[in-house]
Every structure is written in structure tokens, then in C-alpha cells.
Design an enzyme around this catalytic site. Structure first.
Site, PDB file in Angstrom:
ATOM      1  N   LYS A  45       0.778  -1.178   0.145  1.00  0.00           N
ATOM      2  CA  LYS A  45       0.041  -0.050   0.118  1.00  0.00           C
ATOM      3  C   LYS A  45       0.788   1.321   0.050  1.00  0.00           C
ATOM      4  CE  LYS A  45      -2.985  -2.607   3.349  1.00  0.00           C
ATOM      5  NZ  LYS A  45      -3.315  -2.696   4.631  1.00  0.00           N
ATOM      6  N   ASP A 105      14.850  -0.288   0.740  1.00  0.00           N
ATOM      7  CA  ASP A 105      15.738  -0.716   2.055  1.00  0.00           C
ATOM      8  C   ASP A 105      16.590  -1.739   1.618  1.00  0.00           C
ATOM      9  OD1 ASP A 105      16.313  -0.682   4.688  1.00  0.00           O
ATOM     10  OD2 ASP A 105      14.735  -1.701   5.333  1.00  0.00           O
ATOM     11  N   LYS A 133      17.046   4.172   1.090  1.00  0.00           N
ATOM     12  CA  LYS A 133      17.865   4.400   2.233  1.00  0.00           C
ATOM     13  C   LYS A 133      19.225   4.052   2.224  1.00  0.00           C
ATOM     14  CE  LYS A 133      14.493   3.152   5.836  1.00  0.00           C
ATOM     15  NZ  LYS A 133      14.158   2.054   6.980  1.00  0.00           N
ATOM     16  N   ASP A 161       3.920   3.466   6.468  1.00  0.00           N
ATOM     17  CA  ASP A 161       3.532   3.258   7.709  1.00  0.00           C
ATOM     18  C   ASP A 161       4.622   2.822   8.841  1.00  0.00           C
ATOM     19  OD1 ASP A 161       3.749   0.472   6.421  1.00  0.00           O
ATOM     20  OD2 ASP A 161       2.714  -0.122   8.172  1.00  0.00           O
ATOM     21  N   ARG A 167       0.326   6.619   7.404  1.00  0.00           N
ATOM     22  CA  ARG A 167       0.314   6.732   5.965  1.00  0.00           C
ATOM     23  C   ARG A 167      -0.244   7.995   5.374  1.00  0.00           C
ATOM     24  NH1 ARG A 167       1.634   1.542   4.050  1.00  0.00           N
ATOM     25  NH2 ARG A 167       0.645  -0.250   5.117  1.00  0.00           N
TER      26      ARG A 167
HETATM   27  P1  IMP Z   1      13.042  -4.213   1.053  1.00  0.00           P
HETATM   28  O1  IMP Z   1      13.735  -3.187   0.189  1.00  0.00           O
HETATM   29  O2  IMP Z   1      12.615  -5.512   0.548  1.00  0.00           O
HETATM   30  O3  IMP Z   1      13.808  -4.319   2.522  1.00  0.00           O
HETATM   31  O4  IMP Z   1      11.513  -3.562   1.670  1.00  0.00           O
HETATM   32  C1  IMP Z   1      11.317  -2.380   1.152  1.00  0.00           C
HETATM   33  C2  IMP Z   1       9.670  -2.312   1.827  1.00  0.00           C
HETATM   34  O5  IMP Z   1      10.033  -2.310   3.296  1.00  0.00           O
HETATM   35  C3  IMP Z   1       9.267  -0.936   1.579  1.00  0.00           C
HETATM   36  O6  IMP Z   1       8.361  -1.305   0.364  1.00  0.00           O
HETATM   37  C4  IMP Z   1       8.384  -0.708   2.718  1.00  0.00           C
HETATM   38  O7  IMP Z   1       6.822  -1.163   2.813  1.00  0.00           O
HETATM   39  C5  IMP Z   1       9.046  -1.365   4.054  1.00  0.00           C
HETATM   40  N1  IMP Z   1       9.909  -0.440   4.626  1.00  0.00           N
HETATM   41  C6  IMP Z   1      11.364  -0.127   4.630  1.00  0.00           C
HETATM   42  N2  IMP Z   1      11.634   0.929   5.114  1.00  0.00           N
HETATM   43  C7  IMP Z   1      10.671   1.508   5.680  1.00  0.00           C
HETATM   44  C8  IMP Z   1      10.568   2.608   6.660  1.00  0.00           C
HETATM   45  O8  IMP Z   1      11.383   3.163   7.048  1.00  0.00           O
HETATM   46  N3  IMP Z   1       9.165   2.813   6.820  1.00  0.00           N
HETATM   47  C9  IMP Z   1       8.028   2.416   6.486  1.00  0.00           C
HETATM   48  N4  IMP Z   1       8.253   1.131   5.666  1.00  0.00           N
HETATM   49  C10 IMP Z   1       9.445   0.689   5.468  1.00  0.00           C
END
Ligand code: IMP
Ligand code: MG
Length: 196
Positions: A45, A105, A133, A161, A167
């Protein structure tokens, strides 16, 4: 009266900064996708707010669609194994796909999504992320259009969120530690509203 803005320690990216940057991104994307069959693919979302503003900054007759993915296992740690909760409505062979993500992330979610979509043979596949990030990626992902690079902190707002809340904040901010520590949990607030 309770106001969720009081739960924010620091505004990292203001509404004004978001507006300006998204207008720039929209201009670049518009130039790059002239006379192309563009489909903006938002991830649910978190990317909903971003894609709504971005799409209106691109004056092309594009299509919008959404996918929802969830990682298996421990929700606080991306496992890299992703389950499709909601898929696209049709084939993408004759379309140029631009994935619109809220934040990158570890890179695991996006890596999986790219892999899956490539196998469906779109005309092209690119990534647009609002936030990146600054941390070591578990999986490298090529970001073609980027809004902002942010420090390795947990952020909320503008679609992002904490436990499904915040959100609807109009900016990106960092939550006060007291919120995580349960002194002022959103559930509590919810409850008190229900009690009234
Ligand atoms: P990754 O890149 O697979 O680690 O995950 C990314 C997802 O994790 C994003 O689409 C977000 O839903 C969630 N996420 C990562 N960092 C944050 C944050 O600082 N705040 C809120 N959601 C986050
Ligand atoms: Mg997300």
C-alpha cells in the site's frame, strides 16, 4: 485533542520538497516516455500516495495498475521470498512498465518483483522510487528515477506506515521513540476514540 503530528520527532521531507521533486520526476518521465505505451505499476500500500501525485505530474495517457506483495516469515525482516497478494489485471507484453515504489531498503522485495515481471516480457521495465535508504543492500536494484536518498532510519508518512498507521501524514518524518515504546500506541488512541 490528539493530533498525530505530535508523534513526529522530525520532518525529514516537507510537503513542499515532495511537490517540487515529484514535479521534476514527472517532467523527466514525460520526456522519456513520449509515444510509448506506459503503465505505472504501484506497489500497495505504501506507494499509493506517491503514485497518485506522480501520475498527475505526467501529462501522458498512461495506465495505472497495482500489485500487492508480502514477504514470508518475520514481518520485521524482509526474507526475500515474496508472495503475490494482488496481481496485475492483464498481460504486459505490449507495455512499458515503470514500477513505482515508496522506499528501497534491503532491495529484496523489488529484486523479486523485477524478476517476476521480466519473465512476462514487457517492452521495457524501469524503477521509480521515492526514497532510497542509505544502507548496504542485500540485493542490488537498478533505480532509474529517484526522489530522495535518506539516512538509515525508520520513516513514516506520505504512504509509509508504522503498524499500518501514519500513512496519511502529508510529509515524510521520523517517529518519536515513545511511539515504538508503546507509551502512546495507535491502538490506545483507537480505543479511546471508540470509548467516547
Ligand atoms: P525491502 O527493500 O525488501 O527491504 O523492503 C522495502 C519495503 O519495506 C518497503 O516497500 C516498505 O514497505 C518497507 N519499509 C522499509 N523501510 C521502511 C521505513 O523506514 N518505513 C516504513 N516502511 C519501510
Ligand atoms: Mg512497501
Amino acid at each position: 485533542m490528539y493530533n498525530m503530528h505530535a508523534d513526529i520527532e522530525e520532518i525529514l521531507i516537507s510537503e513542499e520538497q515532495l511537490r517540487t521533486r515529484i514535479a521534476d520526476l514527472g517532467e523527466t518521465i514525460t520526456r522519456d516516455y513520449q509515444e510509448k505505451n506506459l503503465l505505472l505499476l504501484g506497489t500497495l500500500k505504501g506507494a499509493v500516495t506517491f503514485i497518485a501525485d506522480l501520475a498527475r505530474a505526467i501529462p501522458l495517457p498512461l495506465e495505472l495498475d497495482y500489485m500487492a506483495v508480502a514477504s514470508y516469515g518475520d514481518s520485521s525482516q524482509s526474507s526475500g521470498v515474496v508472495r503475490i497478494v494482488k496481481d496485475l489485471e492483464g498481460p504486459i507484453e505490449h507495455k512499458h512498465i515503470l514500477i513505482v515504489e515508496d522506499i528501497i531498503d534491503s532491495g529484496l522485495t523489488l529484486h523479486y518483483l523485477i524478476d517476476l515481471l521480466q519473465r512476462r516480457n514487457p517492452l521495457s521495465l524501469r524503477i521509480c522510487a521515492l526514497l532510497d535508504k542509505k544502507r548496504e543492500r542485500v540485493k542490488e536494484v537498478p533505480v532509474d528515477y529517484l526522489g530522495f536518498t535518506i539516512p538509515d532510519k525508520f520513516v513514516v508518512g506520505y504512504g509509509l506506515d508504522y503498524a499500518q498507521r501514519y500513512r496519511n501524514l502529508p510529509y515524510v518524518g521520523i517517529l518519536k521513540p515513545s511511539v515504538y515504546q508503546g507509551e502512546h500506541r495507535p491502538e490506545k488512541q483507537h480505543q479511546s476514540v471508540a470509548e467516547k
